[in-house]
Design a protein around this motif. Sequence first.
Motif, PDB file in Angstrom:
ATOM      1  N   MET A 139       0.823  -1.207   0.000  1.00 43.27           N
ATOM      2  CA  MET A 139       0.000   0.000   0.000  1.00 43.27           C
ATOM      3  C   MET A 139       0.863   1.266   0.000  1.00 43.27           C
ATOM      4  SD  MET A 139      -3.097   1.027   2.582  1.00 43.27           S
ATOM      5  CE  MET A 139      -4.076   2.514   2.316  1.00 43.27           C
ATOM      6  N   TRP A 140       1.858   1.341   0.921  1.00 44.36           N
ATOM      7  CA  TRP A 140       2.737   2.513   0.948  1.00 44.36           C
ATOM      8  C   TRP A 140       3.495   2.624  -0.366  1.00 44.36           C
ATOM      9  CZ3 TRP A 140       7.780   3.739   0.141  1.00 44.36           C
ATOM     10  CH2 TRP A 140       8.234   4.984   0.615  1.00 44.36           C
ATOM     11  N   THR A 141       3.999   1.505  -0.855  1.00 44.81           N
ATOM     12  CA  THR A 141       4.822   1.488  -2.059  1.00 44.81           C
ATOM     13  C   THR A 141       4.050   2.003  -3.269  1.00 44.81           C
ATOM     14  OG1 THR A 141       5.416  -0.667  -1.098  1.00 44.81           O
ATOM     15  CG2 THR A 141       6.647   0.055  -3.030  1.00 44.81           C
ATOM     16  N   ILE A 142       2.821   1.561  -3.411  1.00 39.65           N
ATOM     17  CA  ILE A 142       1.990   1.978  -4.544  1.00 39.65           C
ATOM     18  C   ILE A 142       1.659   3.462  -4.445  1.00 39.65           C
ATOM     19  CG2 ILE A 142      -0.293   1.705  -5.597  1.00 39.65           C
ATOM     20  CD1 ILE A 142      -0.085  -1.296  -4.800  1.00 39.65           C
ATOM     21  N   GLU A 143       1.288   3.917  -3.231  1.00 39.88           N
ATOM     22  CA  GLU A 143       0.960   5.329  -3.065  1.00 39.88           C
ATOM     23  C   GLU A 143       2.182   6.207  -3.346  1.00 39.88           C
ATOM     24  OE1 GLU A 143      -0.647   5.718   0.830  1.00 39.88           O
ATOM     25  OE2 GLU A 143      -2.611   4.865   0.279  1.00 39.88           O
ATOM     26  N   PHE A 144       3.339   5.771  -2.873  1.00 39.73           N
ATOM     27  CA  PHE A 144       4.559   6.538  -3.111  1.00 39.73           C
ATOM     28  C   PHE A 144       4.874   6.580  -4.608  1.00 39.73           C
ATOM     29  CE2 PHE A 144       9.057   7.183  -3.659  1.00 39.73           C
ATOM     30  CZ  PHE A 144       9.376   8.156  -2.720  1.00 39.73           C
ATOM     31  N   ALA A 145       4.780   5.435  -5.282  1.00 43.25           N
ATOM     32  CA  ALA A 145       5.077   5.389  -6.714  1.00 43.25           C
ATOM     33  C   ALA A 145       4.108   6.257  -7.505  1.00 43.25           C
ATOM     34  CB  ALA A 145       5.036   3.945  -7.211  1.00 43.25           C
ATOM     35  N   ASP A 146       2.842   6.277  -7.102  1.00 39.44           N
ATOM     36  CA  ASP A 146       1.858   7.145  -7.762  1.00 39.44           C
ATOM     37  C   ASP A 146       2.206   8.614  -7.579  1.00 39.44           C
ATOM     38  OD1 ASP A 146       0.119   5.396  -9.044  1.00 39.44           O
ATOM     39  OD2 ASP A 146      -1.092   5.070  -7.249  1.00 39.44           O
ATOM     40  N   ASP A 147       2.644   8.963  -6.348  1.00 38.08           N
ATOM     41  CA  ASP A 147       2.970  10.360  -6.042  1.00 38.08           C
ATOM     42  C   ASP A 147       4.272  10.814  -6.678  1.00 38.08           C
ATOM     43  OD1 ASP A 147       0.675  10.529  -4.560  1.00 38.08           O
ATOM     44  OD2 ASP A 147       1.671  10.371  -2.608  1.00 38.08           O
TER      45      ASP A 147
END
Length: 366
Positions: A139-147
């Motif tokens: 979850m953190w990884t995906i949100e960070f990659a999106d941002d």
Amino acid sequence: MANKEGSKSPKSLSSPKPASAGASPRAGPGSPQAPEPAPILEADELEEEQVLDDADSAIGSFQSSTASIREEMIRQKQEHGRQYQGYMDAKYVLPMDEQEMERLDFQCHLVWLTLGRQHFHAPITNLNRVLDVGCGTGMWTIEFADDHPESEVLGVDLAPVQPHSIPPNLAFEVDDLEQPWTFTRKFNFIHSQLMIGAFQDWPKFFDQSFEFLEDDGYLEVHDIDFVIKCDDDSLPPDSALVKWHDHMHEAAAKINFPLDVISHVPEMMEAAGFTEVRAKQLKWPINTWPKDKHHKEIGTFALENFLWGCESMSLALFTRALGWSADEVRVFMAHLRNDLRNRRFHAYWNFWVVYGKKPAAAAEAE
């Protein structure tokens, strides 16, 4: 029952016990900056109610979008009705089934709220390559990659439970990061979140993080100091919450997964060579007892997280290390959940944010 052991008073829990031998901090070249302490919280006024009703604590199902992948790569074990997974027989005491994956996503949201709705605090200027250590559901990884679409992001975990649909700048790998790292390139930022109880050798983790960072790269750790705190003597020493604290530490020590190591992270980071180490303590109240609006919100989410997760945190530890039966664990969890809801118990855990920088000079000295 096996849970009828003596317990420490809450006062004695205000200072962490020494870390186990496998995680003993080593003396660094200097003393890291003293952690920024969290403020003392004022309790909200109570009327006649003593505990939170189920309706008060429930905040709805936090649905996970994760789906298991590459399950043929891992060993699965059914134990007490829960599914445990691990890569190359790596030991992990939390289940990794659908119920736990949903809780991990919920817990990631709790951390995000705790951090002021941010994903990191370090003053990073270069995010070319980013590693998320123990990424869990991603979850953190995906949100960070999106941002940060400009970043090349890698998430690594023991269990392949991340979703198929991910941002194009993100990849997931299955590996045991307590083994020697074999990455072919270094990173500009390494992120570690809630790895307490997952690492046995924390100094080794910091050494490997330092080795695989580019100069001026940052490591940032977000984790709970799993030592229950209470500033006003409102938590009885014979409470189920204090007993749970003691049993968790006893069981984790027996299998060499220290739960009290986080307060030593700043000095371990300095011992590995990190500079400009900064640490901040935030608070996770056990429920909505604080008067302050922000901490009441944090307490709402923390309560739900531990009501949901206390059994999954305890089941394997207590049955494997302490010899309890699954039924004994579940009966004790019922008492623990009552204490977690009790707004007269002004208890909390410290949540630490620690980051440090690999100095450019370190590359020249290698």
